[in-house]
Write an enzyme that holds these catalytic residues in place. Structure first.
Site, PDB file in Angstrom:
ATOM      1  N   GLU A 136      11.578  64.016  21.256  1.00  0.00           N
ATOM      2  CA  GLU A 136      10.335  64.599  20.736  1.00  0.00           C
ATOM      3  C   GLU A 136       9.416  65.105  21.838  1.00  0.00           C
ATOM      4  O   GLU A 136       9.344  64.520  22.910  1.00  0.00           O
ATOM      5  CB  GLU A 136       9.529  63.522  20.019  1.00  0.00           C
ATOM      6  CG  GLU A 136      10.148  63.012  18.789  1.00  0.00           C
ATOM      7  CD  GLU A 136       9.330  61.836  18.269  1.00  0.00           C
ATOM      8  OE1 GLU A 136       9.908  61.046  17.526  1.00  0.00           O
ATOM      9  OE2 GLU A 136       8.155  61.706  18.626  1.00  0.00           O
ATOM     10  N   CYS A 151       2.922  66.329  25.509  1.00  0.00           N
ATOM     11  CA  CYS A 151       3.494  65.002  25.754  1.00  0.00           C
ATOM     12  C   CYS A 151       5.015  65.144  25.761  1.00  0.00           C
ATOM     13  O   CYS A 151       5.608  65.574  24.778  1.00  0.00           O
ATOM     14  CB  CYS A 151       3.023  64.057  24.659  1.00  0.00           C
ATOM     15  SG  CYS A 151       3.748  62.426  24.811  1.00  0.00           S
ATOM     16  N   CYS A 158      15.148  54.201  24.583  1.00  0.00           N
ATOM     17  CA  CYS A 158      14.467  53.511  25.677  1.00  0.00           C
ATOM     18  C   CYS A 158      15.082  52.134  25.842  1.00  0.00           C
ATOM     19  O   CYS A 158      15.509  51.529  24.871  1.00  0.00           O
ATOM     20  CB  CYS A 158      12.976  53.380  25.368  1.00  0.00           C
ATOM     21  SG  CYS A 158      12.035  52.754  26.767  1.00  0.00           S
ATOM     22  N   CYS A 162       9.477  47.427  24.130  1.00  0.00           N
ATOM     23  CA  CYS A 162       8.111  46.926  23.952  1.00  0.00           C
ATOM     24  C   CYS A 162       7.956  46.634  22.449  1.00  0.00           C
ATOM     25  O   CYS A 162       8.335  47.465  21.624  1.00  0.00           O
ATOM     26  CB  CYS A 162       7.086  47.959  24.406  1.00  0.00           C
ATOM     27  SG  CYS A 162       7.327  48.436  26.125  1.00  0.00           S
ATOM     28  N   CYS A 165       6.342  49.092  19.883  1.00  0.00           N
ATOM     29  CA  CYS A 165       6.714  50.507  19.960  1.00  0.00           C
ATOM     30  C   CYS A 165       7.925  50.822  19.107  1.00  0.00           C
ATOM     31  O   CYS A 165       8.948  50.139  19.189  1.00  0.00           O
ATOM     32  CB  CYS A 165       7.001  50.867  21.418  1.00  0.00           C
ATOM     33  SG  CYS A 165       7.732  52.497  21.606  1.00  0.00           S
ATOM     34  N   CYS A 389       4.730  57.676  17.871  1.00  0.00           N
ATOM     35  CA  CYS A 389       5.826  58.120  18.719  1.00  0.00           C
ATOM     36  C   CYS A 389       7.132  57.587  18.163  1.00  0.00           C
ATOM     37  O   CYS A 389       7.212  56.452  17.727  1.00  0.00           O
ATOM     38  CB  CYS A 389       5.656  57.548  20.120  1.00  0.00           C
ATOM     39  SG  CYS A 389       4.493  58.464  21.061  1.00  0.00           S
TER      40      CYS A 389
HETATM   41  S1  SF4 Z   1       6.309  51.862  24.893  1.00  0.00           S
HETATM   42 FE1  SF4 Z   1       8.227  52.366  23.841  1.00  0.00          FE
HETATM   43  S2  SF4 Z   1       9.017  54.223  24.838  1.00  0.00           S
HETATM   44 FE2  SF4 Z   1       7.447  53.307  26.186  1.00  0.00          FE
HETATM   45  S3  SF4 Z   1       8.594  51.972  27.581  1.00  0.00           S
HETATM   46 FE3  SF4 Z   1       7.965  50.663  25.857  1.00  0.00          FE
HETATM   47  S4  SF4 Z   1       9.683  50.742  24.412  1.00  0.00           S
HETATM   48 FE4  SF4 Z   1       9.969  52.438  25.860  1.00  0.00          FE
END
Ligand code: SF4
Length: 404
Positions: A136, A151, A158, A162, A165, A389
């Site tokens: 994206e 962005c 990833c 996190c 997220c 996101c």
């Molecule tokens: S916030 Fe989401 S995209 Fe960013 S590093 Fe953490 S898991 Fe990965």
């Protein structure tokens, strides 16, 4: 004991030992990144994509086909200043050479698999790359002025997981290549017809880049660095390093290299003020704890009062949003040229958190402001077009699953 007082590394290692550790660690990260390399930028018909090559690589290719090195400057101008993708439109290049180039090369763009524009004019792109992988890109216009931020994603998926997220729930597929990173910006720009690249202080709609999309950019450092050097090149897109911000969860060894080599702005996803909590919500903290991340911020060369380090802080109700947390945050960043971006949590299906109340967000922000740091609460943008996101990609996967 405070976090900083309990930091073992600054006391037990001398500077040389920690630099050696950093170098070792950064070599390990780069080796791992190579395992997730993007596919070769060659089409099935054998033509090579010229986007994403450094000037030196471009020159090598041209010399290989018997052309003089000065052609690099010409092509660079057409590709990155004019935004032209068709060799026959490169009017300063003679027709026979245009044909020769078109036989061997392309000036590529990622394909826009989905584009959605919000009522607030935020525009989201889901770009599909040659191997079918997708990422994206979001354009967020500034409401008050003719400018805005793009962005950009750095990885498909990833590794960092996190807990707040949505993207973190999609496992890492691969890194994006320099062509795919620059390509996101160029394709977004195509969509606003903002070519040729505005020069000097001429206003630009796509005026800043934030490396804040999917992925951890410092886990794909080589490709990010190459792409940013192309974007900053004064004879092409020519976006100044002051207008580019890289957001990291705190990959300490490469924060140093990013500062020295690229000198772009830094944002750090902090999200918690104790290691105990940050270990849980930003698991990378177990490797690079808060005190090491902040030490890297303190030595970040591109930071000063006019270019402050941004600390991103997602507001999770009852988890990290107390007034005591705000005061500890102030203590941690004191003395740093810093600002704090407070981000209201945007719940997604299956997420374990709730957003902080508006009242609590305001109280938190006030404590930081009273300490002299700017602390805007980010206004959610593009809510009507899947705001969080990672949602566009998830949505496209859902549609595909439904179709298959
Ligand atoms: S916030 Fe989401 S995209 Fe960013 S590093 Fe953490 S898991 Fe990965």
């Amino acid at each position: 004991m405070s976090l900083v007082d309990s930091a073992p590394s600054s006391h037990t290692h001398d500077a040389a030992a920690s630099a050696a550790l950093n170098a070792e660690d950064s070599a390990r990260i780069l080796a791992k990144a190579a395992l997730f390399s993007p596919p070769d930028a060659t089409l099935p018909d054998g033509r090579r994509d010229l986007v994403g090559l450094s000037r030196e690589e471009l020159t090598e290719l041209l010399v290989e086909i018997g052309e003089k090195p000065f052609r690099t400057k010409q092509l660079w101008h057409w590709i990155y200043h004019q935004g032209v993708t068709d060799f026959s439109a490169m009017s300063s290049i003679a027709k026979p050479l245009q044909a020769k180039l078109a036989e061997r090369f392309v000036v590529g763009r990622p394909q826009a698999a989905m584009v959605q524009t919000s009522t607030d004019e935020t525009r989201k792109f889901l770009f599909r790359f040659r191997d079918g992988q997708e990422a994206e890109t979001v354009y967020i216009p500034d409401r008050r002025e003719d400018r805005g931020a793009v962005c950009i994603s750095s990885q498909v998926g990833c590794t960092l997981s996190c807990t707040f997220c949505h993207t973190g729930t999609q496992k890492l597929v691969r890194n994006l290549g320099a062509a795919e990173i620059v390509g996101q910006f160029m394709a977004a720009r195509d969509s606003y017809s903002e070519w040729p690249s505005p020069k000097g202080d001429t206003p630009r709609l796509l005026s800043t880049i934030v490396l804040m999309g999917m992925g951890e950019p410092l886990y794909n450092y080589e490709n990010i660095a190459k792409a940013m050097k192309i974007i900053m090149d004064g004879e092409g897109i020519a976006l100044s390093r002051r207008r580019i911000t890289l957001s990291t969860s705190g990959v300490v060894p490469l924060m140093d290299r990013c500062g020295e080599e690229l000198g772009i702005n830094l944002a750090v996803s902090l999200h918690a003020v104790t290691n105990e909590l940050r270990n849980e919500i930003v698991p990378l903290n177990r490797k690079y704890p808060i005190e090491e991340v902040l030490a890297a911020c303190r030595r970040y060369p591109a930071a000063n009062n006019s270019r402050r380090i941004t600390f991103e802080y997602i507001m999770l109700r009852g988890v990290n949003d107390s007034e005591a947390d705000a005061r500890e945050l102030v203590r941690l960043i004191s003395g740093l040229p810093a600002k704090v971006n407070l981000i209201p949590f945007n719940p997604w299906p299956g997420s374990a958190y709730r957003p902080s109340t508006r009242e609590q967000q305001n109280k938190f922000a006030q404590i930081i402001m009273d300490a002299g740091f700017s602390s805007p609460i980010r206004t959610p943008r593009g809510r009507d077009i899947l705001a969080a996101c990672g949602q566009l990609k998830t949505e496209s996967e859902r549609i595909r699953a439904a179709q298959s």
